[in-house]
Enzyme design. Structure first.
Site, PDB file in Angstrom:
ATOM      1  N   TYR B 286       0.847  -1.203   0.000  1.00  0.00           N
ATOM      2  CA  TYR B 286       0.000   0.000   0.000  1.00  0.00           C
ATOM      3  C   TYR B 286       0.881   1.252   0.000  1.00  0.00           C
ATOM      4  CZ  TYR B 286      -3.910   2.981   1.608  1.00  0.00           C
ATOM      5  OH  TYR B 286      -4.875   3.945   1.730  1.00  0.00           O
ATOM      6  N   TYR B 336      -6.389   4.456  -6.938  1.00  0.00           N
ATOM      7  CA  TYR B 336      -6.513   4.380  -5.480  1.00  0.00           C
ATOM      8  C   TYR B 336      -7.934   3.980  -5.144  1.00  0.00           C
ATOM      9  CZ  TYR B 336      -6.316   5.617  -0.545  1.00  0.00           C
ATOM     10  OH  TYR B 336      -6.370   5.582   0.835  1.00  0.00           O
TER      11      TYR B 336
END
Lengths: 132, 378
Positions: B286, B336
């Site tokens: 991430y 995202y």
């Protein structure tokens, strides 16, 4: 500026700021200091707490120059993470230093608490002490 | 878990900056695609998991998808740090018998609707109020206060962060699913992009704000042979949160140049999977901001503390490197969708269907700092 949200568990802190006292929550049972405030001691479970006045002395652990995220930055400020001599940490502002130099060296700088009004709200801030 | 649950299906919408439709529609489209990919029908799904931040209510999604009976639902708090938590919830529900097949979903118009990169009207969490009053308003500022000490302690510069960004954009450039498909950048491009928090983050260090929906279906491993797609085993899943920490940053650990939550996560994932850093063929890490990749590479033991900049500069995270990272372009390059799109890429790498497929993939680490998965062959 975003005004502080003052809730039941942390009213003592802002009441202290109003009279220029930096207060740290302290467990009555085991004397552990804690900040940010919490309603229960994470060490012993006691709900009894009072507040100890900080020496106001500490050192800068890290910092950034905070420019307004989406507008010209006449209101830039130096945001610091300070470790007080008592061992707790507070996020605050460093004052009496340039607010336009993102390459200054403030890590580990010795600082002391001060009180400055910003947009009508009295805030605890820190200024350098000793050698500048 | 530990191999008794699988990811049976994955689905998504296109990733854009203006979807032109409701968040519920994005969730329904992604959800239906995942269910079809798993060879199931909406009536087969009896569990739902998403983020607390998701705007699509479970009952609304059930109605839209034509689901009949749900026996289990749950949500993960805060933000992208819980991306892999969703799959852990689903796997626990399936492994315990609480549900047979759980749909995990996340869908939002995060660019055309409420933008996460902008200051919220009020702090979204209680602790943030102790920061926002002093000028920490955006995620970029919140994380930079923490990143700064790492840079100072290890002599890491924004140019070092740029070397990660160049790799992420190179991977995105050959992934048709990525927003930045066919748009690689050079280190010079990175260094020309505007400062967000000088001298920590430039614009190209920041993840995208995207519109889109992503979903996946978790079910029991013993159903794998009935499925149309190769089943992907959930070999380990874990969460890692500390009492004096934050959400993918930590202002209170004695050593600010570490990511103690991620170290805790790594220990759990290696223990539960019986694997170690050397066993991982692809890592999906991430990245709300490029520096978080550096912390995670060190926390999971892929390199030593302070050495992530050299690990990256030496080409280790490239597609032909020792540890290809974020092969889809990651959250900087692909999109995202709160990190859930990285889980889909992990599934594709195990299946062998990724746009940037790595030749031999036995184990994929998917990590969102404080939650993580190890995926492998069922």
């Amino acid at each position: 500026m975003v005004d502080p949200i003052i809730q039941h568990d942390d009213r003592y802190f802002w009441d202290g700021i109003a009279v220029h006292r930096l207060l740290i929550q302290r467990c009555v049972a085991c004397h552990t200091l804690r900040h940010p405030p919490a309603p229960m001691c994470g060490v012993c479970g006691s709900l009894e707490w009072d507040a100890q006045e900080s020496s106001g002395r500490g050192r800068v652990l890290t910092w950034i120059l905070s420019r307004h995220p989406n507008a010209p930055d006449e209101n830039a400020r130096v945001v610091v993470l300070v470790e007080l001599d008592e061992g707790v940490r507070v996020v605050s502002n460093l004052v009496d230093v340039p607010n336009d130099d993102p390459y200054a060296e403030y890590d580990d700088m010795a600082v002391a608490v001060d009180y400055r009004e910003r947009d009508g709200v009295l805030l605890p801030v820190f200024h350098p002490v000793g050698k500048l | 878990m530990n191999g008794d649950t699988i990811v049976a299906g994955i689905g998504q919408t296109e990733f854009s900056k203006d979807s032109g439709r409701s968040e519920l529609q994005l969730a329904a489209e992604a959800g239906r695609a995942a269910i079809v990919d798993a060879g199931l029908s909406p009536a087969d799904i009896d569990g739902l998991v998403t983020f607390t931040l998701d705007s699509s209510g479970e009952l609304d999604l059930m109605r839209a998808l034509g689901m009949q009976e749900v026996r289990y639902w749950s949500r993960t708090p805060y933000g992208g740090a819980g991306a892999c938590t969703t799959v852990q919830h689903a796997a626990i529900a399936v492994a315990s018998g609480a549900a047979n097949a759980v749909l995990v979903y996340r869908a939002f118009n995060e660019r055309s609707g409420r933008r996460f990169g902008q200051p919220p009207p009020r702090p979204p969490a209680r602790t943030l109020d102790w920061y926002s009053t002093f000028g920490i308003r955006t995620p970029a500022q919140m994380y930079s206060l923490w990143f700064r000490r790492y840079m100072d302690d290890y002599g890491v510069t924004n140019e070092d962060f740029g070397r990660y960004t160049v790799v992420a954009r190179r991977h995105a450039a050959t992934n048709p699913n990525a927003w930045f498909y066919e748009r690689p950048i050079t280190l010079d491009d990175h260094q020309q992009s505007r400062w967000i928090v000088e001298p920590v983050l430039r614009l190209l260090d920041c993840c995208q704000e995207s519109d889109g929906g992503v979903a996946l279906v978790v079910t029991r491993a013993d159903r794998a042979r009935d499925l149309p797609q190769p089943a992907v085993s959930i070999e380990a899943a874990a969460d890692a949160h500390l009492g004096h920490g934050g959400v993918m940053y930590n202002y209170y650990h004695p050593d600010l140049a570490t990511f103690p939550e991620a170290e805790f996560l790594g220990r759990q994932l290696w223990e539960r999977s019986g694997l170690g850093p050397d066993d991982i063929d692809v890592a999906m890490l991430y990245e709300n901001f490029s520096p978080i990749v550096f912390y995670q590479l060190e926390a999971f033991g892929f390199c030593k503390r302070g050495e992530a900049k050299d690990f990256i500069a030496d080409g280790n995270i490239d597609l032909d490197g020792a540890l290809p990272v974020n092969t889809n372009g990651g959250l900087l390059g692909e999109a995202y969708i709160h990190g859930l799109n990285n889980i889909l890429e992990g599934v594709r790498q195990v299946r062998g269907t990724a746009a940037n497929q790595i030749a031999r993939v036995d184990h994929v680490l998917v990590a969102a700092g404080q939650s993580g998965l190890v995926l492998g062959h069922a």
